[in-house]
Scaffold this motif. Structure first.
Motif, PDB file in Angstrom:
ATOM      1  N   ASP A   1       0.815  -1.213   0.000  1.00  0.00           N
ATOM      2  CA  ASP A   1       0.000   0.000   0.000  1.00  0.00           C
ATOM      3  C   ASP A   1       0.850   1.264   0.000  1.00  0.00           C
ATOM      4  OD1 ASP A   1      -2.803  -1.084   0.251  1.00  0.00           O
ATOM      5  OD2 ASP A   1      -1.846  -2.068   1.955  1.00  0.00           O
ATOM      6  N   LEU A   2       2.039   1.176   0.587  1.00  0.00           N
ATOM      7  CA  LEU A   2       2.915   2.348   0.687  1.00  0.00           C
ATOM      8  C   LEU A   2       4.334   1.874   0.934  1.00  0.00           C
ATOM      9  CD1 LEU A   2       3.000   5.524   0.926  1.00  0.00           C
ATOM     10  CD2 LEU A   2       2.825   5.190   3.408  1.00  0.00           C
TER      11      LEU A   2
ATOM     12  N   ASP B   1       2.061  11.520  -3.769  1.00  0.00           N
ATOM     13  CA  ASP B   1       0.750  12.059  -3.399  1.00  0.00           C
ATOM     14  C   ASP B   1       0.761  12.358  -1.906  1.00  0.00           C
ATOM     15  OD1 ASP B   1      -1.856  12.745  -2.993  1.00  0.00           O
ATOM     16  OD2 ASP B   1      -2.711  10.781  -3.489  1.00  0.00           O
ATOM     17  N   THR B   2       1.230  13.562  -1.571  1.00  0.00           N
ATOM     18  CA  THR B   2       1.361  13.916  -0.156  1.00  0.00           C
ATOM     19  C   THR B   2       0.024  14.245   0.506  1.00  0.00           C
ATOM     20  OG1 THR B   2       1.830  16.215  -0.769  1.00  0.00           O
ATOM     21  CG2 THR B   2       3.720  14.744  -0.464  1.00  0.00           C
ATOM     22  N   SER B   3      -1.071  14.182  -0.284  1.00  0.00           N
ATOM     23  CA  SER B   3      -2.395  14.387   0.326  1.00  0.00           C
ATOM     24  C   SER B   3      -2.909  13.110   0.986  1.00  0.00           C
ATOM     25  CB  SER B   3      -3.395  14.838  -0.741  1.00  0.00           C
ATOM     26  OG  SER B   3      -3.642  13.804  -1.702  1.00  0.00           O
ATOM     27  N   ARG B   4      -2.216  12.015   0.797  1.00  0.00           N
ATOM     28  CA  ARG B   4      -2.622  10.761   1.446  1.00  0.00           C
ATOM     29  C   ARG B   4      -2.577  10.930   2.959  1.00  0.00           C
ATOM     30  NH1 ARG B   4      -0.500   5.409  -1.543  1.00  0.00           N
ATOM     31  NH2 ARG B   4      -0.937   4.681   0.573  1.00  0.00           N
ATOM     32  N   PRO B   5      -3.507  10.313   3.677  1.00  0.00           N
ATOM     33  CA  PRO B   5      -3.552  10.498   5.137  1.00  0.00           C
ATOM     34  C   PRO B   5      -2.297   9.994   5.849  1.00  0.00           C
ATOM     35  CG  PRO B   5      -5.106   8.797   4.433  1.00  0.00           C
ATOM     36  CD  PRO B   5      -4.640   9.499   3.204  1.00  0.00           C
ATOM     37  N   GLU B   6      -1.594   9.017   5.252  1.00  0.00           N
ATOM     38  CA  GLU B   6      -0.388   8.503   5.897  1.00  0.00           C
ATOM     39  C   GLU B   6       0.690   9.578   6.030  1.00  0.00           C
ATOM     40  OE1 GLU B   6      -1.923   4.991   3.320  1.00  0.00           O
ATOM     41  OE2 GLU B   6      -1.792   7.187   3.183  1.00  0.00           O
TER      42      GLU B   6
ATOM     43  N   ASP C   1       3.111   4.791  -4.009  1.00  0.00           N
ATOM     44  CA  ASP C   1       3.734   6.006  -3.496  1.00  0.00           C
ATOM     45  C   ASP C   1       4.793   5.613  -2.468  1.00  0.00           C
ATOM     46  OD1 ASP C   1       2.670   8.395  -4.680  1.00  0.00           O
ATOM     47  OD2 ASP C   1       0.751   7.914  -3.755  1.00  0.00           O
TER      48      ASP C   1
END
Length: 458
Positions: free
Chosen positions: A177-178, A374-379, A417
């Motif tokens: 996922d990341l 994608d720095t808008s991801r909640p992580e 990402d």
């Protein structure tokens, strides 16, 4: 999840963690030198044993070059892949080292204790911060956190020739996922940083050929074409007086930084004066009209990395050389295409060749585009908050001037990402003699990963 207990375990076990890091640092895993092939393999085996001792299903995967280390802990929550590399740079020039590069030691400095030795910062100390966070987590909770994949490479410092084929062949096993990458630095000492973008990279090399053989400068000086003189003219034509690359079409695909991003960078803790002084400079020498941070993170470059030809020995030799040589690298941003930029640079150079000169190019050099996460991801926000809690200072999302191909490959090959979080400082002397890693970076790096895992591992 008993986070406070995990942090206490990390504090109490710091001396033992440093001892384990020293064991790994003593292994001379210089991937680019065949003389150290066996020791590079030994470093991979050492890591497999460490990961197995923590309960990971770990294995050493052979490649045509140096092996990969892949380990799994199958648990609940999102699948997180941690990447690092266990190989190191050569130590030359050895005479500039103040202590033996593979005999690590703790040293006191005006800025605190440091771990001195090759690989301390790049990347053994950094990758061990994550492994030690997992160790402390298991000691307190009885099991490893979440759903983890550990992916450690042994060829990063020698161009990663086996990386892309391995990733493609093992895509299903590695896709997560990341991705988490700990091969980066903080924007300024004590300022925790998450990199949201990486500049791409293009490499090229050419030889300018002139006379059939080296010529006597008395017999031929004047009439002869001198490749060193001609290559100097061509190199000078690559930039204008404002530091802008003068290759036609070079800036196609380059985007200006949004105003809100520029404002955020102004408060990220970057100290321009300190940054420049560390390199022995007083002013920036890049593209006019852009700040030092913009030049480093958001603008493309064309650099001359090597320029040579003719007699290189002691004394003089009165020859006009038959050849001159040049190595070039470009840092790429935005939508710049490495293949397109390569063609434009080559055309620029070939169009300026004088009569009786010809050029040959190295056809084995690669290029990678920029990587934007994608720095808008909640992580990303969860990790930023975790880092802020640990360092008692707001963590920042920054750009990176460097090029870490794995970040691009995670996106292009695995569709992932990557979150790049490192604890190195700019004065760590990576790739240079007397490399070091601050004990504070190592200690708080372990604590930081524990906090991040607490927030995102599920």
């Amino acid at each position: 999840m008993a986070l406070n207990e995990v942090l206490t375990e990390i504090d109490n076990g710091l001396d033992n963690a440093i001892d384990r890091l020293f064991e790994l640092l003593r292994i001379r895993s210089i991937s680019t030198d065949p003389a150290y092939k066996a020791e590079t393999h030994e470093a991979a085996e050492w890591l497999v044993k460490e990961l197995e001792s923590l309960g990971f299903e770990a294995g050493l995967r052979e490649t045509p070059g140096h092996p990969m280390v892949v380990a799994h802990h199958r648990g609940e929550g999102p699948r997180l892949l941690f990447y690092g590399h266990y190989d190191v740079q050569p130590v030359d020039p050895l005479e500039l080292w103040k202590t033996p590069p593979f005999e690590p030691e703790l040293q006191d400095t005006p800025n605190g204790k440091v771990i001195r030795g090759r690989g301390a910062s790049d990347d053994k100390g950094q990758l061990m911060t994550f492994i030690e966070a997992c160790r402390a987590w298991k000691a307190v909770n009885g099991e490893l956190p979440g759903n983890l994949v550990i992916f450690l490479e042994g060829e990063e410092e020698s161009g990663s020739p086996s990386l892309v084929p391995f990733m493609k062949e093992n895509a299903e096993e590695l896709t997560s996922d990341l991705a988490l990458i700990c091969d980066t630095s903080m924007v300024s000492p004590g300022v925790p940083s998450i990199a949201g973008s990486l500049r791409g990279m293009l490499k090229d090399e050419f030889t300018l050929h002139g006379p059939r053989i080296d010529l006597h400068s008395g017999h031929y000086g004047g009439p002869a074409l001198n490749p060193l003189r001609e290559i100097s003219k061509i190199i000078a034509s690559l930039h204008d007086e404002d530091g802008r690359v003068a290759v036609e079409g070079f800036y196609e695909g380059v985007h200006e930084v949004p105003a809100e991003q520029l404002e955020a960078w102004k408060t990220c803790g970057f100290d321009e004066k300190d940054y420049l002084q560390h390199a022995g400079m007083t002013v920036p020498h890049g593209e006019a009209g852009y700040s030092t941070l913009e030049q480093q993170w958001a603008r493309p470059t064309l650099e001359i990395n090597g320029l040579w030809g003719g007699y290189q020995g002691a004394g003089t030799k009165t020859v006009i050389p038959a050849e001159a040589h040049c190595k070039i690298t470009c840092r790429l941003v935005g939508d710049m295409d490495p293949a397109d930029i390569r063609q434009k640079i080559r055309k620029h150079i070939e169009d300026r060749l004088p009569v009786d000169a010809r050029v040959t190019w190295d056809g084995n050099l690669d290029g990678t585009p920029t990587a934007v996460m994608d720095t808008s991801r909640p992580e990303f926000e969860a990790a930023r908050q975790a880092l802020s809690d640990e360092w008692s200072r707001e963590a920042v999302i920054v750009g990176m001037g460097g090029s870490i191909p794995i970040g691009t490959f995670f996106k292009s090959i695995l569709g992932m990402d990557a979150m790049l979080i490192g604890f190195a400082n700019d004065d760590d002397a990576i790739h240079s003699p007397n490399e070091k890693y601050d004990v504070k970076s190592f200690h708080k790096g372990i604590r930081s990963w524990a906090r991040i895992l607490d927030r995102i591992a599920g």
